[in-house]
Design a protein around this motif. Sequence first.
Motif, PDB file in Angstrom:
ATOM      1  N   ALA A 128     -52.058  37.019 -11.422  1.00 13.68           N
ATOM      2  CA  ALA A 128     -51.992  38.296 -10.765  1.00 13.68           C
ATOM      3  C   ALA A 128     -53.133  39.561 -10.555  1.00 13.68           C
ATOM      4  O   ALA A 128     -53.776  39.683 -10.333  1.00 13.68           O
ATOM      5  CB  ALA A 128     -51.368  37.962  -8.930  1.00 13.68           C
ATOM      6  N   VAL A 129     -52.256  39.846 -11.340  1.00 13.64           N
ATOM      7  CA  VAL A 129     -52.327  41.074 -11.773  1.00 13.64           C
ATOM      8  C   VAL A 129     -53.466  41.231 -12.606  1.00 13.64           C
ATOM      9  O   VAL A 129     -54.441  42.446 -12.520  1.00 13.64           O
ATOM     10  CB  VAL A 129     -50.812  41.756 -12.210  1.00 13.64           C
ATOM     11  N   LEU A 148     -43.644  46.804  -9.111  1.00 14.99           N
ATOM     12  CA  LEU A 148     -43.567  46.623 -10.256  1.00 14.99           C
ATOM     13  C   LEU A 148     -45.137  47.410 -10.869  1.00 14.99           C
ATOM     14  O   LEU A 148     -46.250  47.413 -10.190  1.00 14.99           O
ATOM     15  CB  LEU A 148     -44.546  44.956  -9.671  1.00 14.99           C
ATOM     16  N   ASN A 166     -47.664  34.189 -13.075  1.00 16.59           N
ATOM     17  CA  ASN A 166     -48.043  33.791 -12.233  1.00 16.59           C
ATOM     18  C   ASN A 166     -48.633  35.451 -11.724  1.00 16.59           C
ATOM     19  O   ASN A 166     -49.527  35.703 -11.142  1.00 16.59           O
ATOM     20  CB  ASN A 166     -47.519  32.827 -10.899  1.00 16.59           C
ATOM     21  N   ALA A 167     -47.231  36.075 -11.587  1.00 12.74           N
ATOM     22  CA  ALA A 167     -47.387  37.528 -11.423  1.00 12.74           C
ATOM     23  C   ALA A 167     -48.477  38.146 -12.145  1.00 12.74           C
ATOM     24  O   ALA A 167     -49.587  38.279 -11.238  1.00 12.74           O
ATOM     25  CB  ALA A 167     -46.376  38.369 -10.683  1.00 12.74           C
ATOM     26  N   PHE A 176     -60.133  42.456  -0.585  1.00 10.31           N
ATOM     27  CA  PHE A 176     -59.800  41.937  -1.403  1.00 10.31           C
ATOM     28  C   PHE A 176     -58.561  41.391  -2.157  1.00 10.31           C
ATOM     29  O   PHE A 176     -57.497  40.962  -1.673  1.00 10.31           O
ATOM     30  CB  PHE A 176     -60.694  41.742  -2.621  1.00 10.31           C
ATOM     31  N   GLY A 205     -42.582  32.064 -12.396  1.00  8.59           N
ATOM     32  CA  GLY A 205     -43.060  32.712 -11.698  1.00  8.59           C
ATOM     33  C   GLY A 205     -43.580  34.400 -12.323  1.00  8.59           C
ATOM     34  O   GLY A 205     -44.299  35.016 -11.345  1.00  8.59           O
ATOM     35  N   ILE A 206     -43.050  34.555 -13.007  1.00  7.82           N
ATOM     36  CA  ILE A 206     -43.692  36.113 -13.805  1.00  7.82           C
ATOM     37  C   ILE A 206     -44.248  35.485 -14.428  1.00  7.82           C
ATOM     38  O   ILE A 206     -45.597  36.239 -14.346  1.00  7.82           O
ATOM     39  CB  ILE A 206     -42.552  36.686 -15.078  1.00  7.82           C
ATOM     40  N   GLY A 237     -44.487  34.818  -7.133  1.00 14.41           N
ATOM     41  CA  GLY A 237     -43.738  35.263  -8.142  1.00 14.41           C
ATOM     42  C   GLY A 237     -42.046  35.678  -8.277  1.00 14.41           C
ATOM     43  O   GLY A 237     -41.765  34.912  -9.160  1.00 14.41           O
ATOM     44  N   LEU A 238     -42.354  36.509  -7.796  1.00 16.07           N
ATOM     45  CA  LEU A 238     -41.463  37.158  -8.446  1.00 16.07           C
ATOM     46  C   LEU A 238     -39.970  37.486  -6.780  1.00 16.07           C
ATOM     47  O   LEU A 238     -39.071  37.156  -7.625  1.00 16.07           O
ATOM     48  CB  LEU A 238     -41.621  39.259  -7.878  1.00 16.07           C
ATOM     49  N   PHE A 256     -37.493  39.085 -19.237  1.00 18.49           N
ATOM     50  CA  PHE A 256     -37.227  38.455 -17.761  1.00 18.49           C
ATOM     51  C   PHE A 256     -35.860  37.614 -17.736  1.00 18.49           C
ATOM     52  O   PHE A 256     -36.469  36.859 -18.333  1.00 18.49           O
ATOM     53  CB  PHE A 256     -38.227  38.490 -17.116  1.00 18.49           C
ATOM     54  N   GLN A 281     -56.173  39.603 -12.647  1.00 26.48           N
ATOM     55  CA  GLN A 281     -56.765  39.526 -11.939  1.00 26.48           C
ATOM     56  C   GLN A 281     -57.751  40.254 -11.176  1.00 26.48           C
ATOM     57  O   GLN A 281     -58.702  40.680 -10.710  1.00 26.48           O
ATOM     58  CB  GLN A 281     -56.392  37.994 -10.628  1.00 26.48           C
ATOM     59  N   ILE A 282     -56.135  41.591 -10.861  1.00 24.93           N
ATOM     60  CA  ILE A 282     -56.628  42.422 -10.080  1.00 24.93           C
ATOM     61  C   ILE A 282     -57.646  42.984 -11.085  1.00 24.93           C
ATOM     62  O   ILE A 282     -59.076  43.786 -10.770  1.00 24.93           O
ATOM     63  CB  ILE A 282     -55.330  43.713 -10.032  1.00 24.93           C
ATOM     64  N   ILE A 339     -47.881  37.611  -5.904  1.00 31.48           N
ATOM     65  CA  ILE A 339     -46.833  38.284  -6.938  1.00 31.48           C
ATOM     66  C   ILE A 339     -45.787  37.641  -6.076  1.00 31.48           C
ATOM     67  O   ILE A 339     -44.880  37.739  -6.959  1.00 31.48           O
ATOM     68  CB  ILE A 339     -47.739  39.414  -6.766  1.00 31.48           C
ATOM     69  N   ILE A 398     -54.454  38.534  -2.575  1.00 32.85           N
ATOM     70  CA  ILE A 398     -54.133  38.530  -3.866  1.00 32.85           C
ATOM     71  C   ILE A 398     -52.769  38.721  -3.752  1.00 32.85           C
ATOM     72  O   ILE A 398     -51.474  37.792  -4.241  1.00 32.85           O
ATOM     73  CB  ILE A 398     -54.807  39.441  -5.129  1.00 32.85           C
ATOM     74  N   ASN A 415     -37.221  32.661 -14.407  1.00 28.22           N
ATOM     75  CA  ASN A 415     -38.082  32.451 -13.277  1.00 28.22           C
ATOM     76  C   ASN A 415     -39.272  32.655 -14.214  1.00 28.22           C
ATOM     77  O   ASN A 415     -40.034  32.870 -14.325  1.00 28.22           O
ATOM     78  CB  ASN A 415     -37.967  34.306 -12.348  1.00 28.22           C
TER      79      ASN A 415
END
Lengths: 224, 106
Positions: free
Chosen positions: A44-45, A71, A40-41, B43, A37-38, B54-55, A30, A47-48, B51, B47, A34
């Motif tokens: 979050a994934v 994504l 953080n994304a 949920f 940002g990557i 971020g992107l 990437f 966390q999913i 993302i 969240i 960024n």
Amino acid sequence: MKSILENIVALRGVHYACIYQSGEVLASTFPNSNEEGISNAAQAVEQIFSALEAIGQAHNEVYLTMGEMLLISYLFDDEYLVMLLTDSKINFPLIHMGVKSASVKIKTISSEQAQTTQPIPQPIEKASPPEVITPEIQKILPQEVPAPVAISLAVRAVMDSFEELLIDYLGPAAVFVFEDGVDLWRKKYMPTEETLINLAEILALELNPGDERNDFMAKAKGYL
Amino acid sequence: MNPEMLGKITAIKGVIGVTLTDPYGELLSSSIDDEKVNEFIAFLPGITPVIEEGLGLGVVSQVMLKGPQLDNLTIFIDKGQSLGVQSEPRGSMQVLSRQIKEVITS
């Protein structure tokens, strides 16, 4: 690891890829601009996947649609993520197999970095040279670079059986997965009958955890 | 989304159940028995903004989840309501997604 990602990005429709583990982006194609940002994304994934695990669901692939982009994130060994940004219309089986194949290499590098791998067998010691070395003897002494260890016919026969067995699970793509597995096996172990079980274990990692993997291992042991 | 639409989606081949939530994660309607799956569906829309931020590639409108020997989950995220669909693992998620979108936009 970046070279592994570059192979994934070479697949049609894949724009960028990264590997994320324990809060850290281990490698990425990437844009550097960024990076945060990557990260953080990816967090979050992660966390999913954690939320899924918390409710007893073991989903390990997530596809997020954003306009015309996707994504895609794969979770391997409950440890690390491979995250790809792709076009929305892509060849899913191709991408999936490409990432799955690359995951073997990623796992190896990751475990080596964590220094948790078994010690790699040292090269076979050179035979002690005769006390008197004549020019004729010098010519036949082992060279500095050891020659590749030949695979015996008996080992090759078992390897062929493993490959056929793998095809039962993965179809034609098994050929590529098998080649990658053998490469990895030969890097880590001497290709002997004793280490064939390690080859089976490497190949089994490409299958779904649980019944499929256990079934493969049981059948593979039948060839040993 | 009205009950008739939910009925049509539920009737699509391969669909096991559907759950509709509001922007605050409250269940508006559900035919999925597993409460934990419903909780997860509620949920998820909370969240995805992380993302998106971020992107910087826009809004996450759909999330598909797959796993070995598990039912597939697809969540359609909208500012108003979100729809979670549990489906059989063997079916194509892409085809199913198209069929559901056709119902939603009809």
